[in-house]
Design a protein around this motif. Structure first.
Motif, PDB file in Angstrom:
ATOM      1  N   HIS A 315       0.814  -1.226   0.000  1.00 28.93           N
ATOM      2  CA  HIS A 315       0.000   0.000   0.000  1.00 28.93           C
ATOM      3  C   HIS A 315       0.838   1.263   0.000  1.00 28.93           C
ATOM      4  O   HIS A 315       0.285   2.372   0.029  1.00 28.93           O
ATOM      5  CB  HIS A 315      -0.963   0.047   1.200  1.00 28.93           C
ATOM      6  N   SER A 316       2.170   1.136  -0.025  1.00 30.78           N
ATOM      7  CA  SER A 316       3.059   2.297   0.014  1.00 30.78           C
ATOM      8  C   SER A 316       4.069   2.218  -1.112  1.00 30.78           C
ATOM      9  O   SER A 316       4.330   1.153  -1.664  1.00 30.78           O
ATOM     10  CB  SER A 316       3.788   2.370   1.368  1.00 30.78           C
ATOM     11  N   ALA A 317       4.648   3.356  -1.435  1.00 32.42           N
ATOM     12  CA  ALA A 317       5.610   3.426  -2.534  1.00 32.42           C
ATOM     13  C   ALA A 317       7.003   3.039  -2.056  1.00 32.42           C
ATOM     14  O   ALA A 317       7.381   3.300  -0.917  1.00 32.42           O
ATOM     15  CB  ALA A 317       5.634   4.834  -3.116  1.00 32.42           C
ATOM     16  N   CYS A 318       7.744   2.425  -2.955  1.00 33.55           N
ATOM     17  CA  CYS A 318       9.143   2.101  -2.664  1.00 33.55           C
ATOM     18  C   CYS A 318       9.827   1.748  -3.977  1.00 33.55           C
ATOM     19  O   CYS A 318       9.191   1.261  -4.915  1.00 33.55           O
ATOM     20  CB  CYS A 318       9.246   0.928  -1.687  1.00 33.55           C
ATOM     21  N   GLU A 319      11.119   2.004  -4.040  1.00 33.14           N
ATOM     22  CA  GLU A 319      11.920   1.611  -5.197  1.00 33.14           C
ATOM     23  C   GLU A 319      13.196   0.947  -4.693  1.00 33.14           C
ATOM     24  O   GLU A 319      13.937   1.535  -3.906  1.00 33.14           O
ATOM     25  CB  GLU A 319      12.262   2.817  -6.071  1.00 33.14           C
ATOM     26  N   VAL A 320      13.406  -0.284  -5.124  1.00 31.87           N
ATOM     27  CA  VAL A 320      14.589  -1.048  -4.714  1.00 31.87           C
ATOM     28  C   VAL A 320      15.234  -1.661  -5.943  1.00 31.87           C
ATOM     29  O   VAL A 320      14.598  -1.811  -6.992  1.00 31.87           O
ATOM     30  CB  VAL A 320      14.227  -2.155  -3.691  1.00 31.87           C
TER      31      VAL A 320
END
Length: 406
Positions: A315-320
């Motif tokens: 439900h949240s943004a992230c970039e890995v």
């Protein structure tokens, strides 16, 4: 006597006019607030979004660009946990946001990355049919726009809850297609709930499908295939065999789409206004619940060798970055029920390049604040009409006169 009656008549008529004028003003304020908060605000916010520009090398300038829209975790409420007011408010928000985005941005394909429904894991046949009908109304789209969906744990249940019936019920509405190619771009849509790795029947079928997709992708990119046994472990070398499939896929590294993110320890390295709250980012993720297991994540990277991964669930943004620098984008929830600032991803894609941009939807607290301001204005108008509060215009005029006489 006639003059007195005439005076009373005029006074009564004046009172009626004042009341009518008050009702007109109150109606105008209410109508303006509703029109702005329920329609215009979506156009004002989404109008600012624009498709990112793909930087294509000169020798590939003739490649066609695909406009793809990615959203996740709509969580349409069911009959058990869904209050009618909550359904009405949040589903109207998603419908207006989606329909406005279609009208203004005109994507060619829309991908929804799982958890379309909130109670699909336990809903009855009738409740499922009702939820599907609401989904089809909210996310209706023109025929020239394709809508692709992957399954989430709320749609078919976690591994211990899913069964063949729930999967078939889901795939009857949403195509069971795992490999989708358009304009030279390959998309692999994974049922990540089935990547438990415990040898269950459903998991074995899912792995067999992925191995076959891997064979086709390798065939298209290299003109040869790894044998099935060579795909089971990243530590083993690949032996090549002739490609038996005359209908090659586009020679393009795929875009991997799934509900569960690949393994990462937590959201500690995530940032941005729509990342997880600071107090939650350091909480360790549980394998096979919050994220895929390390083994399943390595297998997907090894089998498919994607150039980009998009997932939902958190439900949240992230970039890995995974492996040799493969980016994964976690797409935030599309619903106000899960976050105050929902958004979706816009992707401009060619067979070799891509560019992504985020499009934010209206904030829920902005809409609520607007309604509060409108309610305050209604109260002021009523008080002024009742002469319990001086008219702002009269107050300003008297104040101006005082300044002139000083």
């Amino acid at each position: 006597m006639a003059l007195i009656r005439l005076g009373f008549g005029r006074q009564h008529l004046c009172l009626l006019k004042r009341r009518s004028f008050l009702m007109l003003k109150l109606t105008a304020v209410v109508f303006a607030a509703l029109l702005f908060c329920e329609f215009f605000i979506y156009y004002l916010v989404i109008f600012r979004c624009d498709w990112p520009e793909v930087k294509t090398p000169a020798d590939r300038s003739g490649q066609k660009t695909l406009k793809a829209m990615f959203l996740a975790d709509t969580h349409l409420l069911g009959e058990v946990r869904g209050h009618w007011l909550d359904k009405l408010r949040r589903e109207w928000q998603m419908e207006r946001a989606f329909q406005t985005a279609l009208r203004l941005l005109q994507p060619e394909v829309v991908f929804i990355l799982g958890d379309i429904f909130d109670e699909g894991k336990w809903s009855s046949s009738q409740a499922w049919a009702d939820d599907v009908e609401r989904f089809q109304k909210i996310f209706r789209h023109p025929r020239d726009v394709q809508l692709k969906v992957v399954a989430g744990n709320h749609d078919i249940g976690f591994h211990y809850q899913m069964n063949a019936y729930k999967i078939k019920r889901f795939e009857k509405v949403f195509s069971p297609e795992r490999l989708f190619s358009w304009k030279g771009i390959n998309f692999v849509m994974v049922n990540s709930v089935a990547l438990e790795g415990d040898g269950c029947h459903i998991c074995s079928e899912a792995e067999a499908e992925l191995i076959e997709i891997s064979r086709k992708l390798n065939c298209s990119r290299e003109g040869k295939l790894a044998l099935p046994g060579d795909l089971l472990s990243p530590q083993q070398g690949r032996r090549s065999g002739p490609c038996p499939d005359p209908q090659l896929l586009p020679a393009s590294a795929p875009v991997l789409l799934q509900h569960f993110p690949l393994y990462r320890r937590s959201d500690a390295n995530c940032s941005g206004e729509d990342a997880a709250p600071l107090e939650e980012r350091g909480i360790p993720f549980k394998e096979r619940y919050d994220v895929l297991s390390q083994e399943a994540s390595q297998q997907l990277l090894w089998w498919l060798r994607p150039r980009l991964i998009l997932s939902g669930h958190t439900h949240s943004a992230c970039e890995v970055l995974h492996g040799a620098g493969v980016p994964e984008i976690s797409v935030p929830s599309f619903s106000w029920r899960n976050r105050n600032n929902p958004s979706f991803i816009m992707g401009s894609m060619t067979p070799t390049e891509y560019a992504l941009a985020k499009c934010h939807l209206p904030y829920e607290d902005t809409v609520l604040a607007t309604y509060c301001v409108a309610a305050g204005l209604l109260v002021v108008l009523i008080l002024v009409h009742s002469e319990l509060l001086p008219s702002p215009f009269l107050f300003g005029w008297n104040l101006l006169r005082k300044f002139k006489t000083m």
